[in-house]
Write an enzyme that holds these catalytic residues in place. Sequence first.
Site, PDB file in Angstrom:
ATOM      1  N   GLY A  79      -9.773 -11.699  -2.064  1.00 56.23           N
ATOM      2  CA  GLY A  79      -9.465 -10.740  -3.119  1.00 56.23           C
ATOM      3  C   GLY A  79      -8.277 -11.062  -3.994  1.00 56.23           C
ATOM      4  O   GLY A  79      -8.261 -10.722  -5.174  1.00 56.23           O
ATOM      5  N   ASP A 138      -3.455  -0.958   1.146  1.00 61.11           N
ATOM      6  CA  ASP A 138      -4.156   0.293   1.413  1.00 61.11           C
ATOM      7  C   ASP A 138      -3.515   0.946   2.645  1.00 61.11           C
ATOM      8  O   ASP A 138      -2.466   1.563   2.537  1.00 61.11           O
ATOM      9  CB  ASP A 138      -5.639  -0.035   1.620  1.00 61.11           C
ATOM     10  N   LYS A 180      -1.896   1.614  -2.888  1.00 60.81           N
ATOM     11  CA  LYS A 180      -2.540   2.905  -2.638  1.00 60.81           C
ATOM     12  C   LYS A 180      -1.769   3.627  -1.526  1.00 60.81           C
ATOM     13  O   LYS A 180      -2.215   3.706  -0.382  1.00 60.81           O
ATOM     14  CB  LYS A 180      -3.995   2.657  -2.221  1.00 60.81           C
TER      15      LYS A 180
END
Length: 183
Positions: free
Chosen positions: A45, A103, A131
């Site tokens: 990613g 996250d 996040k």
Amino acid sequence: MWAEKDIKKVLVNEQQISERSKELGAKITEDYAGKQPLLVALLRGSVPFLAELIKHINLDIQYDFMDVSSYEGTESIGDIRILKDLDTSVKGLDILLVEDIVDTGRTIQTVRETLLHKGANSVRIITLLDKPSRRVVDIKADYVGFEIENEFVIGFGMDFNQRYRCLPYIGVLKDECYQCNEE
């Protein structure tokens, strides 16, 4: 584009990513002046973010990759597996850990601790997306591109079941796309 029909909304466009990467690159250049940091990107990613970011760091940097898995579908499963370790020794190096999204924080914390255990001088974290509402461990990135709400995002390296990684922006899929792919 083939994926446009599946996109509910764009959260961060290509221009915003480029502009923020320039700002982060300038800050890293300032913070690491006189040093040669090793950028460690987590596959897969973070690759587009790394590629954009390194264009804006005015230092003699090196980079390497780790492949770490913690997701199934749209959920972080909490089981961190190192699938590919670094080719470079980190002993005595200043590491800048490059992530696409922080996250729960479990993955980045595990990787950070691993690198410190291997003898890294320092390990700082840069993430394109943060996040914080999903955090389950106490960890903060040192450099953050964008803070986002609790939505599952795709694009610019991030995927849903290995799809949508190559989008030049960060978006959210329409709800029916998740349901179709999970059946």
